[in-house]
Write a protein that holds these residues in place. Structure first.
Motif, PDB file in Angstrom:
ATOM      1  N   ILE A  19       3.806   1.780   2.516  1.00 47.48           N
ATOM      2  CA  ILE A  19       2.983   2.809   3.165  1.00 47.48           C
ATOM      3  C   ILE A  19       1.899   2.162   4.015  1.00 47.48           C
ATOM      4  CG2 ILE A  19       1.307   4.650   2.730  1.00 47.48           C
ATOM      5  CD1 ILE A  19       3.128   5.380   0.268  1.00 47.48           C
ATOM      6  N   ARG A  20       1.227   1.144   3.459  1.00 44.97           N
ATOM      7  CA  ARG A  20       0.189   0.449   4.227  1.00 44.97           C
ATOM      8  C   ARG A  20       0.777  -0.206   5.475  1.00 44.97           C
ATOM      9  NH1 ARG A  20      -1.627  -0.700  -0.912  1.00 44.97           N
ATOM     10  NH2 ARG A  20      -0.615  -2.731  -0.938  1.00 44.97           N
ATOM     11  N   LEU A  21       1.932  -0.847   5.328  1.00 41.99           N
ATOM     12  CA  LEU A  21       2.564  -1.498   6.473  1.00 41.99           C
ATOM     13  C   LEU A  21       2.972  -0.453   7.518  1.00 41.99           C
ATOM     14  CD1 LEU A  21       3.614  -4.065   7.808  1.00 41.99           C
ATOM     15  CD2 LEU A  21       5.781  -3.685   6.625  1.00 41.99           C
ATOM     16  N   GLY A  22       3.537   0.646   7.061  1.00 42.54           N
ATOM     17  CA  GLY A  22       3.909   1.713   7.989  1.00 42.54           C
ATOM     18  C   GLY A  22       2.709   2.243   8.760  1.00 42.54           C
ATOM     19  N   TRP A  23       1.590   2.386   8.072  1.00 48.48           N
ATOM     20  CA  TRP A  23       0.365   2.867   8.726  1.00 48.48           C
ATOM     21  C   TRP A  23      -0.110   1.854   9.771  1.00 48.48           C
ATOM     22  CZ3 TRP A  23      -2.032   7.115   9.675  1.00 48.48           C
ATOM     23  CH2 TRP A  23      -3.348   7.087  10.134  1.00 48.48           C
ATOM     24  N   ARG A  24      -0.066   0.564   9.400  1.00 48.79           N
ATOM     25  CA  ARG A  24      -0.500  -0.476  10.350  1.00 48.79           C
ATOM     26  C   ARG A  24       0.422  -0.560  11.556  1.00 48.79           C
ATOM     27  NH1 ARG A  24      -0.997  -4.680   6.104  1.00 48.79           N
ATOM     28  NH2 ARG A  24       0.691  -5.642   7.249  1.00 48.79           N
ATOM     29  N   LEU A  25       1.705  -0.289  11.364  1.00 47.24           N
ATOM     30  CA  LEU A  25       2.680  -0.430  12.447  1.00 47.24           C
ATOM     31  C   LEU A  25       2.978   0.875  13.164  1.00 47.24           C
ATOM     32  CD1 LEU A  25       5.246  -2.881  10.830  1.00 47.24           C
ATOM     33  CD2 LEU A  25       3.401  -3.402  12.431  1.00 47.24           C
ATOM     34  N   ARG A  26       2.165   1.906  12.920  1.00 43.17           N
ATOM     35  CA  ARG A  26       2.449   3.198  13.559  1.00 43.17           C
ATOM     36  C   ARG A  26       2.447   3.063  15.078  1.00 43.17           C
ATOM     37  NH1 ARG A  26      -2.605   2.906  11.915  1.00 43.17           N
ATOM     38  NH2 ARG A  26      -4.287   3.673  13.220  1.00 43.17           N
ATOM     39  N   TYR A  57       9.059  -9.391   2.372  1.00 40.49           N
ATOM     40  CA  TYR A  57       7.755  -9.309   3.028  1.00 40.49           C
ATOM     41  C   TYR A  57       6.877  -8.262   2.334  1.00 40.49           C
ATOM     42  CZ  TYR A  57       4.129  -8.560   6.486  1.00 40.49           C
ATOM     43  OH  TYR A  57       2.911  -8.417   7.102  1.00 40.49           O
ATOM     44  N   LEU A  58       7.458  -7.130   1.977  1.00 34.13           N
ATOM     45  CA  LEU A  58       6.686  -6.104   1.267  1.00 34.13           C
ATOM     46  C   LEU A  58       6.231  -6.608  -0.099  1.00 34.13           C
ATOM     47  CD1 LEU A  58       8.699  -2.897   2.191  1.00 34.13           C
ATOM     48  CD2 LEU A  58       6.398  -3.526   2.979  1.00 34.13           C
ATOM     49  N   LYS A  59       7.081  -7.363  -0.785  1.00 33.41           N
ATOM     50  CA  LYS A  59       6.673  -7.941  -2.069  1.00 33.41           C
ATOM     51  C   LYS A  59       5.531  -8.938  -1.861  1.00 33.41           C
ATOM     52  CE  LYS A  59      10.778  -9.238  -3.553  1.00 33.41           C
ATOM     53  NZ  LYS A  59      11.930  -9.640  -4.366  1.00 33.41           N
ATOM     54  N   TRP A  60       5.586  -9.707  -0.780  1.00 44.63           N
ATOM     55  CA  TRP A  60       4.514 -10.646  -0.471  1.00 44.63           C
ATOM     56  C   TRP A  60       3.223  -9.876  -0.170  1.00 44.63           C
ATOM     57  CZ3 TRP A  60       1.490 -11.221   3.889  1.00 44.63           C
ATOM     58  CH2 TRP A  60       0.669 -12.342   3.905  1.00 44.63           C
ATOM     59  N   CYS A  61       3.324  -8.786   0.609  1.00 50.23           N
ATOM     60  CA  CYS A  61       2.146  -7.963   0.913  1.00 50.23           C
ATOM     61  C   CYS A  61       1.508  -7.443  -0.370  1.00 50.23           C
ATOM     62  CB  CYS A  61       2.517  -6.782   1.812  1.00 50.23           C
ATOM     63  SG  CYS A  61       2.926  -7.225   3.502  1.00 50.23           S
ATOM     64  N   LYS A  62       2.335  -7.003  -1.296  1.00 50.65           N
ATOM     65  CA  LYS A  62       1.832  -6.503  -2.575  1.00 50.65           C
ATOM     66  C   LYS A  62       1.097  -7.611  -3.322  1.00 50.65           C
ATOM     67  CE  LYS A  62       3.486  -4.988  -7.047  1.00 50.65           C
ATOM     68  NZ  LYS A  62       4.644  -4.878  -7.896  1.00 50.65           N
ATOM     69  N   ALA A  63       1.691  -8.788  -3.398  1.00 50.54           N
ATOM     70  CA  ALA A  63       1.058  -9.911  -4.103  1.00 50.54           C
ATOM     71  C   ALA A  63      -0.210 -10.349  -3.381  1.00 50.54           C
ATOM     72  CB  ALA A  63       2.046 -11.078  -4.204  1.00 50.54           C
ATOM     73  N   TRP A  64      -0.200 -10.410  -2.084  1.00 52.03           N
ATOM     74  CA  TRP A  64      -1.373 -10.821  -1.319  1.00 52.03           C
ATOM     75  C   TRP A  64      -2.516  -9.839  -1.535  1.00 52.03           C
ATOM     76  CZ3 TRP A  64      -3.223 -15.026   0.536  1.00 52.03           C
ATOM     77  CH2 TRP A  64      -4.278 -14.997   1.430  1.00 52.03           C
ATOM     78  N   GLY A  65      -2.209  -8.558  -1.616  1.00 44.00           N
ATOM     79  CA  GLY A  65      -3.235  -7.557  -1.868  1.00 44.00           C
ATOM     80  C   GLY A  65      -3.933  -7.788  -3.195  1.00 44.00           C
TER      81      GLY A  65
END
Length: 69
Positions: A19-26, A57-65
């Motif tokens: 969801i966060r990635l989708g919002w950033r890439l809108r 990449y989404l799993k990495w985003c989750k871990a980075w968060g």
């Protein structure tokens, strides 16, 4: 796109990151940047991202968060 959505729906643990990635890439990323990323990832400017790479990449985003909180 439907296959990617299906894979994401099967992984509720990465929903917030998606969801966060989708919002950033809108607003679509700059085409020149995307060509650069495809060359660096796949060696071909016209390549399409692979679903498993997007899920990773989404799993990495989750871990980075978690790390940056």
């Amino acid at each position: 796109m439907a296959r990617l959505l299906g894979k994401i729906l099967m992984r509720p643990d990465i929903w917030p990151a998606a969801i966060r990635l989708g919002w950033r890439l809108r607003m679509r990323p700059d085409p020149a940047y995307m060509k650069f990323r495809m060359v660096t990832m796949y060696g071909d400017a016209d390549a399409q991202p692979q679903i498993h790479d997007l899920i990773n990449y989404l799993k990495w985003c989750k871990a980075w968060g978690r790390i940056t909180r």
